[in-house]
Write a protein that holds these residues in place. Structure first.
Motif: not given
Length: 339
Positions: A256-271
């Motif tokens: 029911x949610x737009x669930x975003x799992x993101x990593x910090x650092x160099x991966x934040x924008x790409x994820x």
């Protein structure tokens, strides 16, 4: 100089349109200055008969060479601004709106000018200058405001006055006569106005009258409330749809949610971009947003987490705009968790 310019402009109009609204208004103001009830009653009775004549000519397909002069005379009546005469103003607005919606293909043309009643009305509105336009707009705005406050409901008179105001707004926009703010209505833009019910009537597709169908009457603050309301309703609909899919089919992907799992650092924008793009493709952008940020091994402070969420929100906005969505913001609230 101004009078000479106005006289020259008047002479450039065709004969059937050579009307000086200022002179007509000045005559009516002199009559109003008599402070005579007999004069007032005579003008109101004459206005009702004149309006009936216009309506009969229109419905029976008869020629009415003095149509434009009659309209100017009706709208110049100084007693229309008084509440006891608002019934006449509502009737005038109703007839003029009906004339303005006339289909040219099915209408008879006037022998004097070769135009239908609808086309004559459009030419008359274009011939008005800013002072006359300002006076008529103020008259209609006063009627809508007082009637809404008094009746606490949308009456047929309010519908007709709003639609006539729409014809004036279109003409004003084409010729840059009045500022857009002059078409904002005080009563409609009040915080107490039931904007939610008005939006529901507009979005239902039932054909019922709604001020949302006349967006120029709302000021920017009211439009912002409408966008927020629409966002909340779409978000709730997406949430309920996902919950129903999960209950009926047990599908794992129906979160029911737009669930975003993101990593910090160099991966934040790409994820973020990759998951937003996936959400756009599967129609999940309208769901409530839930962000899982960070590495479980690391501990991040609040500032870092908020910067991460801000990046996600901006990406959501960009994705919405790329989808040409009507509502560029996802929701007014976000559920934030730590991974």
């Amino acid at each position: 100089a101004a009078a000479a310019a106005a006289a020259k402009l008047l002479q450039e109009q065709p004969t059937w349109l050579q009307i000086d609204p200022a002179a007509v208004q000045q005559l009516h103001e002199r009559l109003a200055g008599c402070h005579s009830e007999a004069v007032r009653d005579a003008l109101l009775q004459g206005g009702q008969q004149l309006l009936l004549h216009i309506s009969d000519c229109f419905h029976q397909g008869k020629d009415n060479p003095g149509f434009c002069r009659q309209v100017c005379g009706l709208l110049a009546n100084p007693w229309l601004q008084h509440m006891e005469c608002h019934h006449l103003l509502a009737a005038i607005a109703g007839v003029l709106v009906e004339l303005g919606q006339q289909q040219p293909a099915a209408a008879a043309c006037s022998a004097a000018c070769g135009l239908t009643y609808s086309q004559q009305l459009q030419q008359l509105l274009r011939a008005w200058q800013a002072p006359e336009m300002h006076r008529i707009v103020g008259l209609l705005q006063q009627y809508i405001t007082l009637t809404l406050y008094r009746q606490q409901a949308i009456t047929p008179g309010i519908e007709a006055a709003t639609q006539l105001l729409g014809l004036l707004e279109t003409t004003s926009s084409e010729q840059a006569l009045l500022e857009p703010a002059e078409f904002y209505n005080d009563a409609v833009n009040e915080p107490d106005f039931n904007i939610k019910e008005d939006y529901k009537r507009w979005s239902s597709g039932s054909g019922l009258f709604s001020f949302c169908g006349h967006s120029w009457i709302y000021d920017p603050a009211a439009k912002s409330r409408i966008l927020q309301l629409e966002n909340q309703m779409q978000q709730l609909a997406a949430f309920e749809s996902s919950m129903m899919q999960a209950l009926m089919g047990g599908a794992r992907e129906s979160c029911p949610f737009l669930l975003l799992r993101i990593r910090r650092g160099a991966y934040l924008l790409r994820d973020t971009l990759m998951q937003i793009n996936n959400a756009k493709n599967n129609g999940s952008l309208k769901k409530p947003l839930k962000v899982c940020a960070g590495d479980p091994v690391c501990v991040y402070n609040v500032v870092q987490l908020m910067c991460c969420v801000l990046c996600v929100v901006l990406c959501c906005v960009v994705a919405e705009l790329m989808c040409c969505s009507r509502t560029p913001f996802k929701s007014a609230s976000y559920l934030i968790t730590r991974g």
